[in-house]
Scaffold this motif. Sequence first.
Motif, PDB file in Angstrom:
ATOM      1  N   ARG A 201      -5.236   6.345 -13.622  1.00  0.00           N
ATOM      2  CA  ARG A 201      -5.420   4.878 -13.635  1.00  0.00           C
ATOM      3  C   ARG A 201      -5.040   4.240 -12.290  1.00  0.00           C
ATOM      4  NH1 ARG A 201      -2.585   0.576 -17.663  1.00  0.00           N
ATOM      5  NH2 ARG A 201      -3.037  -1.301 -16.431  1.00  0.00           N
ATOM      6  N   PHE A 202      -3.962   4.695 -11.674  1.00  0.00           N
ATOM      7  CA  PHE A 202      -3.546   4.110 -10.389  1.00  0.00           C
ATOM      8  C   PHE A 202      -3.700   5.157  -9.289  1.00  0.00           C
ATOM      9  CE2 PHE A 202      -1.169   1.992 -13.740  1.00  0.00           C
ATOM     10  CZ  PHE A 202      -1.439   0.645 -13.463  1.00  0.00           C
ATOM     11  N   ALA A 203      -4.408   4.766  -8.219  1.00  0.00           N
ATOM     12  CA  ALA A 203      -4.626   5.717  -7.116  1.00  0.00           C
ATOM     13  C   ALA A 203      -3.489   5.577  -6.108  1.00  0.00           C
ATOM     14  CB  ALA A 203      -5.976   5.434  -6.454  1.00  0.00           C
ATOM     15  N   PHE A 204      -2.341   6.187  -6.410  1.00  0.00           N
ATOM     16  CA  PHE A 204      -1.191   6.079  -5.508  1.00  0.00           C
ATOM     17  C   PHE A 204      -1.401   6.962  -4.284  1.00  0.00           C
ATOM     18  CE2 PHE A 204       1.460   4.804  -9.391  1.00  0.00           C
ATOM     19  CZ  PHE A 204       1.344   3.451  -9.066  1.00  0.00           C
ATOM     20  N   PRO A 205      -0.776   6.559  -3.156  1.00  0.00           N
ATOM     21  CA  PRO A 205      -0.996   7.310  -1.915  1.00  0.00           C
ATOM     22  C   PRO A 205      -0.394   8.719  -1.973  1.00  0.00           C
ATOM     23  CG  PRO A 205       0.722   5.659  -1.610  1.00  0.00           C
ATOM     24  CD  PRO A 205       0.149   5.430  -2.970  1.00  0.00           C
ATOM     25  N   CYS A 214       4.551  20.528   7.355  1.00  0.00           N
ATOM     26  CA  CYS A 214       5.120  20.576   6.002  1.00  0.00           C
ATOM     27  C   CYS A 214       6.107  19.451   5.733  1.00  0.00           C
ATOM     28  CB  CYS A 214       5.812  21.916   5.779  1.00  0.00           C
ATOM     29  SG  CYS A 214       4.714  23.319   5.991  1.00  0.00           S
ATOM     30  N   ASP A 215       6.155  18.417   6.606  1.00  0.00           N
ATOM     31  CA  ASP A 215       7.042  17.293   6.310  1.00  0.00           C
ATOM     32  C   ASP A 215       6.472  16.459   5.166  1.00  0.00           C
ATOM     33  OD1 ASP A 215       9.000  17.906   8.100  1.00  0.00           O
ATOM     34  OD2 ASP A 215       8.225  16.626   9.699  1.00  0.00           O
ATOM     35  N   LEU A 216       7.365  15.791   4.462  1.00  0.00           N
ATOM     36  CA  LEU A 216       6.952  14.975   3.314  1.00  0.00           C
ATOM     37  C   LEU A 216       7.569  13.585   3.422  1.00  0.00           C
ATOM     38  CD1 LEU A 216       8.195  17.985   1.952  1.00  0.00           C
ATOM     39  CD2 LEU A 216       6.470  17.212   0.359  1.00  0.00           C
ATOM     40  N   SER A 217       6.994  12.653   2.653  1.00  0.00           N
ATOM     41  CA  SER A 217       7.521  11.290   2.626  1.00  0.00           C
ATOM     42  C   SER A 217       7.290  10.735   1.220  1.00  0.00           C
ATOM     43  CB  SER A 217       6.775  10.437   3.660  1.00  0.00           C
ATOM     44  OG  SER A 217       6.917   9.074   3.346  1.00  0.00           O
ATOM     45  N   PHE A 218       8.298  10.073   0.689  1.00  0.00           N
ATOM     46  CA  PHE A 218       8.159   9.539  -0.673  1.00  0.00           C
ATOM     47  C   PHE A 218       8.429   8.045  -0.778  1.00  0.00           C
ATOM     48  CE2 PHE A 218       8.962  14.072  -1.211  1.00  0.00           C
ATOM     49  CZ  PHE A 218       7.910  14.418  -2.037  1.00  0.00           C
ATOM     50  N   SER A 219       8.859   7.408   0.339  1.00  0.00           N
ATOM     51  CA  SER A 219       9.241   6.007   0.181  1.00  0.00           C
ATOM     52  C   SER A 219       8.018   5.097   0.005  1.00  0.00           C
ATOM     53  CB  SER A 219      10.119   5.544   1.347  1.00  0.00           C
ATOM     54  OG  SER A 219       9.362   5.471   2.509  1.00  0.00           O
ATOM     55  N   GLY A 220       6.876   5.463   0.619  1.00  0.00           N
ATOM     56  CA  GLY A 220       5.669   4.644   0.484  1.00  0.00           C
ATOM     57  C   GLY A 220       5.134   4.654  -0.944  1.00  0.00           C
ATOM     58  N   LEU A 221       5.343   5.784  -1.585  1.00  0.00           N
ATOM     59  CA  LEU A 221       4.892   5.942  -2.967  1.00  0.00           C
ATOM     60  C   LEU A 221       5.627   4.956  -3.888  1.00  0.00           C
ATOM     61  CD1 LEU A 221       3.104   7.697  -4.685  1.00  0.00           C
ATOM     62  CD2 LEU A 221       4.851   9.484  -4.632  1.00  0.00           C
ATOM     63  N   LYS A 222       6.907   4.857  -3.623  1.00  0.00           N
ATOM     64  CA  LYS A 222       7.750   3.934  -4.410  1.00  0.00           C
ATOM     65  C   LYS A 222       7.291   2.482  -4.178  1.00  0.00           C
ATOM     66  CE  LYS A 222      11.295   2.932  -2.128  1.00  0.00           C
ATOM     67  NZ  LYS A 222      12.270   3.414  -1.165  1.00  0.00           N
ATOM     68  N   THR A 223       6.964   2.155  -2.920  1.00  0.00           N
ATOM     69  CA  THR A 223       6.495   0.796  -2.609  1.00  0.00           C
ATOM     70  C   THR A 223       5.159   0.531  -3.308  1.00  0.00           C
ATOM     71  OG1 THR A 223       7.506   1.143  -0.464  1.00  0.00           O
ATOM     72  CG2 THR A 223       6.101  -0.796  -0.675  1.00  0.00           C
ATOM     73  N   ALA A 253       1.831  12.358 -10.889  1.00  0.00           N
ATOM     74  CA  ALA A 253       0.692  13.145 -10.385  1.00  0.00           C
ATOM     75  C   ALA A 253       0.683  13.134  -8.862  1.00  0.00           C
ATOM     76  CB  ALA A 253      -0.620  12.569 -10.929  1.00  0.00           C
ATOM     77  N   ALA A 254       1.027  11.973  -8.264  1.00  0.00           N
ATOM     78  CA  ALA A 254       1.038  11.889  -6.797  1.00  0.00           C
ATOM     79  C   ALA A 254       2.124  12.791  -6.215  1.00  0.00           C
ATOM     80  CB  ALA A 254       1.247  10.435  -6.351  1.00  0.00           C
ATOM     81  N   VAL A 255       3.322  12.771  -6.826  1.00  0.00           N
ATOM     82  CA  VAL A 255       4.412  13.632  -6.323  1.00  0.00           C
ATOM     83  C   VAL A 255       4.016  15.104  -6.464  1.00  0.00           C
ATOM     84  CG1 VAL A 255       6.825  14.328  -6.633  1.00  0.00           C
ATOM     85  CG2 VAL A 255       6.193  11.925  -6.890  1.00  0.00           C
ATOM     86  N   ALA A 256       3.468  15.456  -7.621  1.00  0.00           N
ATOM     87  CA  ALA A 256       3.081  16.854  -7.861  1.00  0.00           C
ATOM     88  C   ALA A 256       2.015  17.291  -6.867  1.00  0.00           C
ATOM     89  CB  ALA A 256       2.585  17.019  -9.300  1.00  0.00           C
ATOM     90  N   ASP A 257       1.061  16.412  -6.623  1.00  0.00           N
ATOM     91  CA  ASP A 257      -0.048  16.735  -5.716  1.00  0.00           C
ATOM     92  C   ASP A 257       0.469  16.971  -4.290  1.00  0.00           C
ATOM     93  OD1 ASP A 257      -2.680  17.110  -5.131  1.00  0.00           O
ATOM     94  OD2 ASP A 257      -3.091  14.985  -4.716  1.00  0.00           O
ATOM     95  N   VAL A 258       1.332  16.058  -3.826  1.00  0.00           N
ATOM     96  CA  VAL A 258       1.879  16.181  -2.467  1.00  0.00           C
ATOM     97  C   VAL A 258       2.709  17.468  -2.356  1.00  0.00           C
ATOM     98  CG1 VAL A 258       3.564  15.180  -0.883  1.00  0.00           C
ATOM     99  CG2 VAL A 258       1.864  13.714  -1.952  1.00  0.00           C
TER     100      VAL A 258
END
Length: 365
Positions: A201-205, A214-223, A253-258
Motif C-alpha cells: 500500500r505504501f511505497a516507502f523508500p 554495503c552501507d545502510l540508512s534507516f532514518s529516511g524510512l522513519k521520516t 517490507a522496506a527494511v527486509a528488502d534493503v
Amino acid sequence: MTKNITVLGIESSCDDTAAAVVRHSAGAAPDILSNVVYGQTDLHAAFGGVVPEIAARAHAEKLDLAVGEAMAQAGLGFAQIDAIAVTAGPGLIGGVMSGVMCAKGLAAGLDLPLVGVNHLAGHALTPRLTDQTPFPYLMLLVSGGHCQFLIAHSAEKFTRLGGTIDDAPGEAFDKTARLLGLAQPGGPSVEAEAASGDASRFAFPRPLLDRPGCDLSFSGLKTALLRARDALVSDQGGLTRQDRADLCASFQAAVADVLAKKTARALARYLEENPSAPTLAVAGGVAANNTIRAALETVCTAQGVAFTAPPLKLCTDNAAMIAYAGLERFRSGHRDDMTLVARPRWPLDDRAPALLGSGKKGAKA
Ligand code: KG4
Ligand code: ZN
C-alpha cells in the motif's frame, strides 16, 4: 590443548546487566553453564529510550548480584574459574565502566587473569559458541544498537564491509511503533500489526540501494512513515486499524528488502574469499523478525550459502557471548591488567571508516 577453560563473563554496555559462565575444552562444543540477564526495560520505559545515567547506576547496583547468580547456577566456586572476561566497549560509557570496575575488582581480589572483550566481537563470535561455525563467515548484526556486515576471519580479525550511517534497524522499528502508538519494544508489535497489513500500500523508500557498497540508512524510512501517517491523519482525521497494519507491513517490507539486497552484495564480497563452508550468521533482536529472516534465507539459498541464527536469547545482549569471546582471546594468550580502560567507541575493524550516527547505545563503533 585439552584442558577445560572456564570463563566468567560480564556484560553491561547498554541496558542489560548480565553475567555468565562458559566452559570449553578444545575439540568439544562449548558449554554455557549459566547465563543470567537482568533487563532494565521498566527503568527506562517512561523516557522512550535508554537513559545512560540510570543504566549505569542500575548496572552498579546489580552486577554483583548477577555474578553471584551466574556462579550459583553454574554450581562453581571462583577457584574453578580460569579468567574473568568483561565488555570493555563499545557502549554507554557509564555502564561499560561499571562492568570493567566490577571485573577488575574480581580479578584483583581473586588473583585471576582479566580479559577485556569488544561487545561486537561477542555478538560476532556467537555462531562459534552455538554452532562451532568455522572461520571465515559473514556476520550481519541487526539490533537496536548495531547494524553492520562483518567478515569474521578469526577471533581477533574482522573486516567490516558496511553498516548503518544513521539509525540501527531496531531503532527504526521502535520509532515506528512510537509514531503509531504501539507498545515498546517496537519490533515485535510492528511485526504483529504487519501480519494483517498490505505491504504494497505504501511505497516507502529503499535508502542507499542506488549507491554501491554495503552501507545502510534507516532514518529516511522513519521520516517517510511519519509523513504517510500525518497525511492519513489530515485526510481522515485519524488512523484506522487497517491503516496502521498497512503502514507496519509496508515499513517492514522496506527494511527486509534493503537488508536482503545489501546482504546479497556483502555475500558477493565475502564469497570472493572462497570460504570452504560459506555461512551467513545473523545476530541481534531484529533477527527475530520472520519476514526479515525469510528474506535473508532466500538470498542465502540463491547464493549457495548456509544461514545460521543463534537462539534469540544468545542473539540479544548477554554475557555468555562475552565469556566465550573472552575464552577465545584467553586461549590465544591475551591478558589485560588493571590498566584496562572502558571505551565508548571500539571499532572491530579499525581500517574501516568510522560510522556516522548515534543510536540508543550512543555513538556507533
Ligand atoms: O539485540 P537487542 O535485544 O538489543 C540491542 O539493541 O542490542 O535488540 C533489540 C531490538 C529492539 O529495537 C527491538 O525492537 C528489535 O530488536 N526487535 C525486533 C523484533 N524483536 C526485537 N525488530 C523487528 N522484529 C522483531 N520481531
Ligand atoms: Zn549488542
